[in-house]
Motif scaffolding. Structure first.
Motif, PDB file in Angstrom:
ATOM      1  N   LEU A 181       4.698   2.948  12.207  1.00  0.00           N
ATOM      2  CA  LEU A 181       6.051   2.917  12.761  1.00  0.00           C
ATOM      3  C   LEU A 181       6.850   1.785  12.142  1.00  0.00           C
ATOM      4  N   LEU A 182       6.227   0.628  12.013  1.00  0.00           N
ATOM      5  CA  LEU A 182       6.901  -0.514  11.402  1.00  0.00           C
ATOM      6  C   LEU A 182       7.311  -0.210   9.967  1.00  0.00           C
ATOM      7  N   LEU A 183       6.414   0.415   9.209  1.00  0.00           N
ATOM      8  CA  LEU A 183       6.719   0.772   7.819  1.00  0.00           C
ATOM      9  C   LEU A 183       7.890   1.746   7.758  1.00  0.00           C
ATOM     10  N   ALA A 184       7.882   2.765   8.620  1.00  0.00           N
ATOM     11  CA  ALA A 184       8.964   3.756   8.617  1.00  0.00           C
ATOM     12  C   ALA A 184      10.301   3.103   8.935  1.00  0.00           C
ATOM     13  N   ARG A 185      10.306   2.189   9.891  1.00  0.00           N
ATOM     14  CA  ARG A 185      11.553   1.520  10.267  1.00  0.00           C
ATOM     15  C   ARG A 185      12.069   0.622   9.153  1.00  0.00           C
ATOM     16  N   ARG A 186      11.179  -0.064   8.467  1.00  0.00           N
ATOM     17  CA  ARG A 186      11.627  -0.960   7.405  1.00  0.00           C
ATOM     18  C   ARG A 186      12.143  -0.169   6.205  1.00  0.00           C
ATOM     19  N   ALA A 233       6.277   2.832  -2.276  1.00  0.00           N
ATOM     20  CA  ALA A 233       7.079   2.778  -3.496  1.00  0.00           C
ATOM     21  C   ALA A 233       8.564   2.690  -3.202  1.00  0.00           C
ATOM     22  N   GLY A 234       8.985   3.054  -1.971  1.00  0.00           N
ATOM     23  CA  GLY A 234      10.390   2.975  -1.609  1.00  0.00           C
ATOM     24  C   GLY A 234      10.944   1.564  -1.602  1.00  0.00           C
ATOM     25  N   PHE A 235      10.071   0.561  -1.567  1.00  0.00           N
ATOM     26  CA  PHE A 235      10.528  -0.832  -1.604  1.00  0.00           C
ATOM     27  C   PHE A 235      10.699  -1.351  -3.023  1.00  0.00           C
ATOM     28  N   LEU A 236      10.280  -0.570  -4.013  1.00  0.00           N
ATOM     29  CA  LEU A 236      10.172  -1.072  -5.374  1.00  0.00           C
ATOM     30  C   LEU A 236      11.306  -0.582  -6.261  1.00  0.00           C
ATOM     31  N   ASP A 237      11.545  -1.327  -7.335  1.00  0.00           N
ATOM     32  CA  ASP A 237      12.420  -0.889  -8.413  1.00  0.00           C
ATOM     33  C   ASP A 237      11.733  -1.242  -9.721  1.00  0.00           C
ATOM     34  N   ALA A 238      12.460  -1.165 -10.812  1.00  0.00           N
ATOM     35  CA  ALA A 238      11.846  -1.377 -12.125  1.00  0.00           C
ATOM     36  C   ALA A 238      11.864  -2.840 -12.566  1.00  0.00           C
ATOM     37  N   SER A 239      12.270  -3.745 -11.698  1.00  0.00           N
ATOM     38  CA  SER A 239      12.436  -5.142 -12.109  1.00  0.00           C
ATOM     39  C   SER A 239      11.119  -5.854 -12.384  1.00  0.00           C
ATOM     40  N   PHE A 240      10.061  -5.461 -11.661  1.00  0.00           N
ATOM     41  CA  PHE A 240       8.768  -6.140 -11.787  1.00  0.00           C
ATOM     42  C   PHE A 240       7.650  -5.099 -11.796  1.00  0.00           C
ATOM     43  N   PRO A 241       6.556  -5.389 -12.486  1.00  0.00           N
ATOM     44  CA  PRO A 241       5.385  -4.522 -12.348  1.00  0.00           C
ATOM     45  C   PRO A 241       4.911  -4.557 -10.901  1.00  0.00           C
ATOM     46  N   ALA A 242       4.336  -3.448 -10.436  1.00  0.00           N
ATOM     47  CA  ALA A 242       4.055  -3.363  -9.000  1.00  0.00           C
ATOM     48  C   ALA A 242       2.817  -2.541  -8.720  1.00  0.00           C
ATOM     49  N   ILE A 243       2.256  -2.780  -7.528  1.00  0.00           N
ATOM     50  CA  ILE A 243       1.114  -2.037  -6.995  1.00  0.00           C
ATOM     51  C   ILE A 243       1.488  -1.585  -5.597  1.00  0.00           C
ATOM     52  N   VAL A 244       1.224  -0.329  -5.269  1.00  0.00           N
ATOM     53  CA  VAL A 244       1.442   0.163  -3.915  1.00  0.00           C
ATOM     54  C   VAL A 244       0.126   0.045  -3.152  1.00  0.00           C
ATOM     55  N   ALA A 245       0.111  -0.805  -2.121  1.00  0.00           N
ATOM     56  CA  ALA A 245      -1.110  -1.039  -1.348  1.00  0.00           C
ATOM     57  C   ALA A 245      -0.747  -1.733  -0.049  1.00  0.00           C
ATOM     58  N   ASP A 246      -1.627  -1.616   0.927  1.00  0.00           N
ATOM     59  CA  ASP A 246      -1.495  -2.307   2.204  1.00  0.00           C
ATOM     60  C   ASP A 246      -2.084  -3.704   2.053  1.00  0.00           C
ATOM     61  N   ARG A 284      17.630  -4.356  14.150  1.00  0.00           N
ATOM     62  CA  ARG A 284      17.484  -2.961  13.711  1.00  0.00           C
ATOM     63  C   ARG A 284      17.752  -2.826  12.215  1.00  0.00           C
ATOM     64  N   ALA A 285      18.755  -3.562  11.727  1.00  0.00           N
ATOM     65  CA  ALA A 285      19.095  -3.497  10.300  1.00  0.00           C
ATOM     66  C   ALA A 285      17.986  -4.082   9.432  1.00  0.00           C
ATOM     67  N   MET A 286      17.129  -4.928  10.028  1.00  0.00           N
ATOM     68  CA  MET A 286      15.957  -5.459   9.320  1.00  0.00           C
ATOM     69  C   MET A 286      14.728  -4.571   9.520  1.00  0.00           C
ATOM     70  N   GLY A 287      14.848  -3.553  10.362  1.00  0.00           N
ATOM     71  CA  GLY A 287      13.700  -2.718  10.690  1.00  0.00           C
ATOM     72  C   GLY A 287      12.720  -3.411  11.598  1.00  0.00           C
ATOM     73  N   MET A 288      13.206  -4.339  12.422  1.00  0.00           N
ATOM     74  CA  MET A 288      12.334  -5.197  13.212  1.00  0.00           C
ATOM     75  C   MET A 288      12.425  -4.925  14.709  1.00  0.00           C
ATOM     76  N   GLN A 289      12.607  -3.669  15.090  1.00  0.00           N
ATOM     77  CA  GLN A 289      12.533  -3.330  16.509  1.00  0.00           C
ATOM     78  C   GLN A 289      11.078  -3.430  16.979  1.00  0.00           C
ATOM     79  N   ASN A 290      10.893  -3.301  18.266  1.00  0.00           N
ATOM     80  CA  ASN A 290       9.579  -3.425  18.885  1.00  0.00           C
ATOM     81  C   ASN A 290       8.606  -2.382  18.327  1.00  0.00           C
ATOM     82  N   ALA A 291       7.540  -2.853  17.657  1.00  0.00           N
ATOM     83  CA  ALA A 291       6.520  -1.945  17.116  1.00  0.00           C
ATOM     84  C   ALA A 291       5.146  -2.248  17.710  1.00  0.00           C
ATOM     85  N   LEU A 292       5.119  -2.876  18.873  1.00  0.00           N
ATOM     86  CA  LEU A 292       3.857  -3.187  19.534  1.00  0.00           C
ATOM     87  C   LEU A 292       3.205  -1.905  20.045  1.00  0.00           C
ATOM     88  N   LEU A 293       1.917  -1.780  19.862  1.00  0.00           N
ATOM     89  CA  LEU A 293       1.216  -0.607  20.383  1.00  0.00           C
ATOM     90  C   LEU A 293       1.253  -0.584  21.912  1.00  0.00           C
TER      91      LEU A 293
END
Length: 296
Positions: free
Chosen positions: A11-16, A82-95, A213-222
């Motif tokens: 949920l946190l990832l989707a909001r961000r 990958a939605g957080f990334l652009d071509a500016s830097f080499p990147a890895i998608v991982a948790d 909300r604009a930061m994607g930081m609403q309550n994501a507590l389980l």
């Protein structure tokens, strides 16, 4: 043994991701401030890091700060999507809770405002330490215990008053002693922690919540309540906030407290603590000297 889960990380990832698509980096003034602080802190480190990692920085500001510092060679971003990334830097998608970095492969890892949202912070720090080369550096900032304390208090008061009970609505945050203990537990040498506190003023509680909300930081507590709340609840919370935490001009205050952490991967060249009994000056000798001075 399964660890206790605090956050709904999907949920946190989707909001961000949604916040980044809708607002870009315009609302991430806190990350911008911490990225500036990172650049200043790196300026005080008298060495260069060949390979640096920006670990889940969301918008690339940390990677840009690393590049501007001229203290790094290659800068690699690690993001959850990958939605957080652009071509500016080499990147890895991982948790960040399952780091794909090889043991002893990186000279510097930085983490800005993401560690406090992990369910296994000790395990994440341990993986960070293992990924560092000997004498590699970790620099991180995470939300501290006073962050959004005013909001937590007012939501709790309004919910207790209207519904006769309360559920968690603001995440729990660590204190600076906890952070120091986490660094030691993960095996970092020369661990250092300190706190930076910022106060941001808003017209009302609703303006603060729009920013969150604009930061994607609403309550994501389980453990958050799934029951819908009325407009009356938020209106009452706004009233309490204005009563308790407003300035003479009517604007309210919101506190953001960030714990800065630094630690090194062990290396033979690093300063070692003295063994018990190895001090060259005895406490008794010092006290005698003081007594002699007082008699003069």
């Amino acid at each position: 043994m399964e660890r206790h889960q605090v956050f709904d990380r999907q949920l946190l990832l989707a909001r961000r991701l949604r916040a980044l698509r809708q607002h870009g980096s315009s609302a991430d003034f806190l990350l911008a401030r911490v990225a500036d602080d990172l650049e200043e802190r790196l300026a005080a480190v008298e060495r260069r890091f060949d390979v640096a990692v920006d670990l889940v920085g969301y918008n690339g500001l940390a990677a840009q700060a690393l590049q501007r510092s001229h203290k790094t060679g290659a800068v690699i971003r690690v993001e959850q999507d990958a939605g957080f990334l652009d071509a500016s830097f080499p990147a890895i998608v991982a948790d960040e809770e399952v780091l794909p970095l090889k043991t002893g492969s990186v000279d510097l890892i930085v983490s800005l405002l993401s560690l406090h949202l992990t369910n296994d912070t000790p395990g994440t720090l341990l993986q960070i330490r293992r990924a560092l080369k000997p004498d590699g550096l970790f620099l991180g900032a995470m939300a501290g215990e006073n962050t959004l304390g005013e909001l937590r208090e007012c939501l709790l008061a309004a919910e207790s008053e209207i519904y006769g009970g309360a559920s968690p609505r603001v995440a729990p945050f660590a204190d600076v002693r906890d952070a120091g203990g986490l660094l030691q537990r993960a095996g970092f040498t020369l661990p250092v922690t300190d706190v930076e506190t910022y106060t941001v003023r808003y017209d009302s509680l609703f303006a603060l919540m729009r920013d969150l909300r604009a930061m994607g930081m609403q309550n994501a507590l389980l453990g958050r309540s799934r029951k819908p709340v009325s407009r009356r609840f938020f209106m009452r919370a706004a009233e309490i906030y204005a009563e308790r935490f407003s300035d003479p001009d009517g604007r309210i205050r919101a506190t953001f407290s960030f714990i800065w952490m630094s630690g090194w991967a062990a290396h033979d060249s690093q300063q070692k603590p003295l063994k018990p009994g190895s001090a060259k000056a005895k406490l008794a000798d010092f006290l005698t000297s003081v007594e002699s001075l007082e008699k003069k």
